[in-house]
Write a protein that holds these residues in place. Structure first.
Motif, PDB file in Angstrom:
ATOM      1  N   VAL A 103       0.719  -1.120   0.935  1.00 29.17           N
ATOM      2  CA  VAL A 103      -0.320  -0.131   0.041  1.00 29.17           C
ATOM      3  C   VAL A 103       1.029   1.110  -0.415  1.00 29.17           C
ATOM      4  O   VAL A 103       1.363   0.994   0.852  1.00 29.17           O
ATOM      5  N   SER A 104       0.932   2.339  -0.610  1.00 30.57           N
ATOM      6  CA  SER A 104       1.364   3.185  -1.091  1.00 30.57           C
ATOM      7  C   SER A 104       0.819   4.378  -0.831  1.00 30.57           C
ATOM      8  O   SER A 104      -0.517   4.272  -1.847  1.00 30.57           O
ATOM      9  N   THR A 108       4.316   7.524   0.777  1.00 29.27           N
ATOM     10  CA  THR A 108       4.656   6.765   2.478  1.00 29.27           C
ATOM     11  C   THR A 108       4.179   5.193   1.001  1.00 29.27           C
ATOM     12  O   THR A 108       3.325   5.339   1.376  1.00 29.27           O
ATOM     13  N   VAL A 109       5.038   3.640   1.675  1.00 30.17           N
ATOM     14  CA  VAL A 109       5.519   3.219   0.738  1.00 30.17           C
ATOM     15  C   VAL A 109       5.251   1.767   2.148  1.00 30.17           C
ATOM     16  O   VAL A 109       5.756   1.934   3.463  1.00 30.17           O
ATOM     17  N   THR A 120       4.225  -2.687   7.016  1.00 30.11           N
ATOM     18  CA  THR A 120       5.795  -2.771   7.940  1.00 30.11           C
ATOM     19  C   THR A 120       6.020  -1.334   6.620  1.00 30.11           C
ATOM     20  O   THR A 120       6.411  -1.730   5.108  1.00 30.11           O
ATOM     21  N   GLU A 121       5.968  -0.191   7.604  1.00 31.32           N
ATOM     22  CA  GLU A 121       7.082   0.911   6.268  1.00 31.32           C
ATOM     23  C   GLU A 121       8.384   0.159   5.570  1.00 31.32           C
ATOM     24  O   GLU A 121       9.163   0.108   6.634  1.00 31.32           O
ATOM     25  N   PHE A 129      11.404  -2.263  -6.552  1.00 31.88           N
ATOM     26  CA  PHE A 129      10.568  -1.510  -7.530  1.00 31.88           C
ATOM     27  C   PHE A 129      10.696   0.064  -6.412  1.00 31.88           C
ATOM     28  O   PHE A 129      11.206   0.425  -5.480  1.00 31.88           O
ATOM     29  N   GLY A 130      10.116   1.091  -7.245  1.00 36.49           N
ATOM     30  CA  GLY A 130      10.168   2.505  -6.359  1.00 36.49           C
ATOM     31  C   GLY A 130       8.960   2.943  -6.262  1.00 36.49           C
ATOM     32  O   GLY A 130       8.452   1.675  -5.879  1.00 36.49           O
ATOM     33  N   ASP A 131       8.244   3.324  -6.207  1.00 34.29           N
ATOM     34  CA  ASP A 131       7.159   4.459  -4.677  1.00 34.29           C
ATOM     35  C   ASP A 131       5.873   3.820  -6.269  1.00 34.29           C
ATOM     36  O   ASP A 131       6.170   4.626  -7.229  1.00 34.29           O
ATOM     37  N   PRO A 132       5.133   3.035  -5.860  1.00 37.92           N
ATOM     38  CA  PRO A 132       4.111   2.209  -7.247  1.00 37.92           C
ATOM     39  C   PRO A 132       2.889   3.415  -6.606  1.00 37.92           C
ATOM     40  O   PRO A 132       2.367   3.540  -8.078  1.00 37.92           O
TER      41      PRO A 132
END
Length: 240
Positions: A103-104, A108-109, A120-121, A129-132
């Motif tokens: 979840v993003s 914050t992912v 967990t963050e 991978f990057g921030d989806p």
């Protein structure tokens, strides 16, 4: 591309290929002339459609992924504006494929890691991978694949699940693809094949081939999009 067609051919073109610019009658010949939507115009319309959508569902798959390292190999989920994502990402790590619930929200992912019961963050780069949540960004997200396509050419028409789509082939800058997905050699361009619904302008599929995992070795990512504008609400999970 300028084409001359009979009235019957014009009717068939309107039914099977979507919007066409109005034609004008040739002097003395009794024939109509119309201009087909170009590959560049179709890509531009697809980008605008994606940028105007408040949400979209995606499915990502890959071919040619390595058996070692830490890389993104697939996933499925919902993206919503301004910057959120909820879904499952498949990551190759330690020789095994992990299904991470991710979840993003607003930069914050969070992920539910193996053998844990809660979220967990995380720093997504540690998992390949990057921030989806940034994938729908109008300036840096997946719509840039449509905006920056080069040498675009119209391809075939076909039906997918009963819907007519038009293919467009193009070349993408490797450094752009690296920012959105990944690349082991950003200096090398990536070959793209887009499938776009000409009636709605919705981009349905992007098949990208390039050196994603290893320089000099082509692999393929396939991104499928659906459920444009669906009612999606994504909130940050409870951690602990």
């Amino acid at each position: 591309m300028l084409v001359r067609r009979s009235g019957l051919a014009l009717l068939a073109l309107a039914v099977f290929t979507g919007p066409v610019l109005a034609g004008c009658e040739s002097e003395g010949a009794g024939e109509a002339t119309e201009t087909e939507e170009s590959a560049a115009d179709l890509l531009e319309r697809a980008k605008q459609t994606l940028d105007d959508s408040e949400s979209v569902h995606f499915v990502l798959s890959s071919e040619g992924a390595p058996t070692t390292g830490t890389v993104l190999v697939g996933g499925e989920g919902d993206m919503a504006r301004p910057a959120s994502f909820d879904g499952t990402l498949q990551v190759l790590a330690l020789g095994s494929t992990l299904d991470l619930e991710v979840v993003s929200v607003d930069g914050t992912v969070y992920a539910q890691l193996p053998f844990t019961s809660g979220f967990t963050e995380i720093e997504p780069e540690q998992f390949g991978f990057g921030d989806p949540g940034e994938l729908m960004d109008r300036e840096t997200g997946i719509s840039q694949l449509l905006a920056e396509a080069q040498s675009a050419e119209l391809g075939e028409e076909r039906r997918v699940d009963g819907e007519v789509v038009r293919e467009v082939t193009a070349e993408l800058p490797g450094d752009l693809v690296e920012q959105i997905l990944d690349s082991a050699d950003p200096s090398q361009p990536v070959q793209a094949r887009f499938s776009i619904a000409p009636d709605s302008g919705e981009p349905r599929r992007a098949e990208l081939t390039g050196p994603f995992f290893e320089a000099g070795e082509d692999a393929t990512y396939t991104l499928e999009l659906s459920d444009f504008g669906a009612d999606v609400e994504i909130t940050a999970p409870t951690t602990g």
